[in-house]
Motif scaffolding. Structure first.
Motif, PDB file in Angstrom:
ATOM      1  N   ALA A  74      54.894  31.820  49.677  1.00 34.88           N
ATOM      2  CA  ALA A  74      54.529  32.688  48.661  1.00 34.88           C
ATOM      3  C   ALA A  74      53.076  32.733  48.415  1.00 34.88           C
ATOM      4  O   ALA A  74      52.252  31.708  49.055  1.00 34.88           O
ATOM      5  CB  ALA A  74      55.180  32.152  47.238  1.00 34.88           C
ATOM      6  N   GLY A 105      58.771  36.558  51.990  1.00 29.47           N
ATOM      7  CA  GLY A 105      57.784  36.323  50.838  1.00 29.47           C
ATOM      8  C   GLY A 105      58.504  35.976  49.482  1.00 29.47           C
ATOM      9  O   GLY A 105      59.454  36.964  49.082  1.00 29.47           O
ATOM     10  N   ASP A 107      57.897  36.204  46.275  1.00 29.86           N
ATOM     11  CA  ASP A 107      57.046  36.619  45.422  1.00 29.86           C
ATOM     12  C   ASP A 107      57.185  37.877  45.077  1.00 29.86           C
ATOM     13  O   ASP A 107      58.247  38.748  45.655  1.00 29.86           O
ATOM     14  CB  ASP A 107      55.495  36.569  45.982  1.00 29.86           C
ATOM     15  N   SER A 133      64.825  33.476  47.850  1.00 23.88           N
ATOM     16  CA  SER A 133      64.857  31.849  47.637  1.00 23.88           C
ATOM     17  C   SER A 133      66.320  31.329  47.733  1.00 23.88           C
ATOM     18  O   SER A 133      66.515  30.199  48.379  1.00 23.88           O
ATOM     19  CB  SER A 133      64.543  32.039  46.075  1.00 23.88           C
TER      20      SER A 133
END
Length: 179
Positions: A74, A105, A107, A133
């Motif tokens: 991230a 990523g 994010d 995630s």
């Protein structure tokens, strides 16, 4: 007489069941030993649709026959940002080898795009978001912390996991031994 036939039938069924059980166990051990069964969590990674920051959709199925290094990161994670130049250099050093680097990523798309404007990364970066995630957890990151790096071999087995900042020499050794 019919009672004896019943007993013989039960014995036959029990014998067949025992043979099937041992055959199944033997095949399972053989597949695991020869790494032909693939890790189910790694297979989930290859079935996920990944999108690059520019909106281009990547088909990870084409990566399955190669060694794949997946780095979850991230832009707000200092160790993630600190290890990216080493990962980028390693991907360039090993460009002629059958290995691909993927950055996931964790994010927002806008943060990832903004980060990539300032930081050169030559390997593909995909937007992970919440699904990314969760994929990290599926691949073995039970804590959900970042950075997290996984290497999946060409047979679909996870051969390396690292929670925290990577060591480039260690990664290079793992990759060279695996290809």
């Amino acid at each position: 007489m019919s009672q004896r036939m019943n007993r013989k039938q039960w014995l036959s069924v029990a014998l067949i069941a025992i043979i099937a059980l041992f055959a199944g166990i033997g095949i399972s051990h053989w597949l695991a030993k020869n790494r032909l069964s693939g890790d189910p969590s790694a297979q989930q990674f290859f079935q996920q649709e990944w999108v690059k920051p520019d909106g281009q959709i990547l088909n990870p199925a084409i990566w399955q026959s190669r060694l794949v290094l997946v780095n979850f990161w991230a832009s707000w994670c200092p160790p993630c940002v600190a290890e990216m130049p080493a990962l980028d250099q390693l991907s360039k050093d090993l460009a002629s080898k059958p290995v691909i680097f993927i950055g996931v990523g964790i994010d927002s798309p806008s943060n990832i795009r903004e980060f990539l404007l300032k930081t050169t990364v030559s390997y593909p970066i995909v937007i992970g978001g919440l699904e990314g995630s969760q994929m990290g957890k599926t691949l073995g990151n039970s804590q959900g912390a970042l950075p997290f790096t996984v290497i999946i071999d060409a047979k679909g087995q996870i051969i390396y996991r690292k929670l925290g900042k990577i060591d480039a020499d260690e990664l290079k050794n793992v990759i060279l031994k695996a290809i």
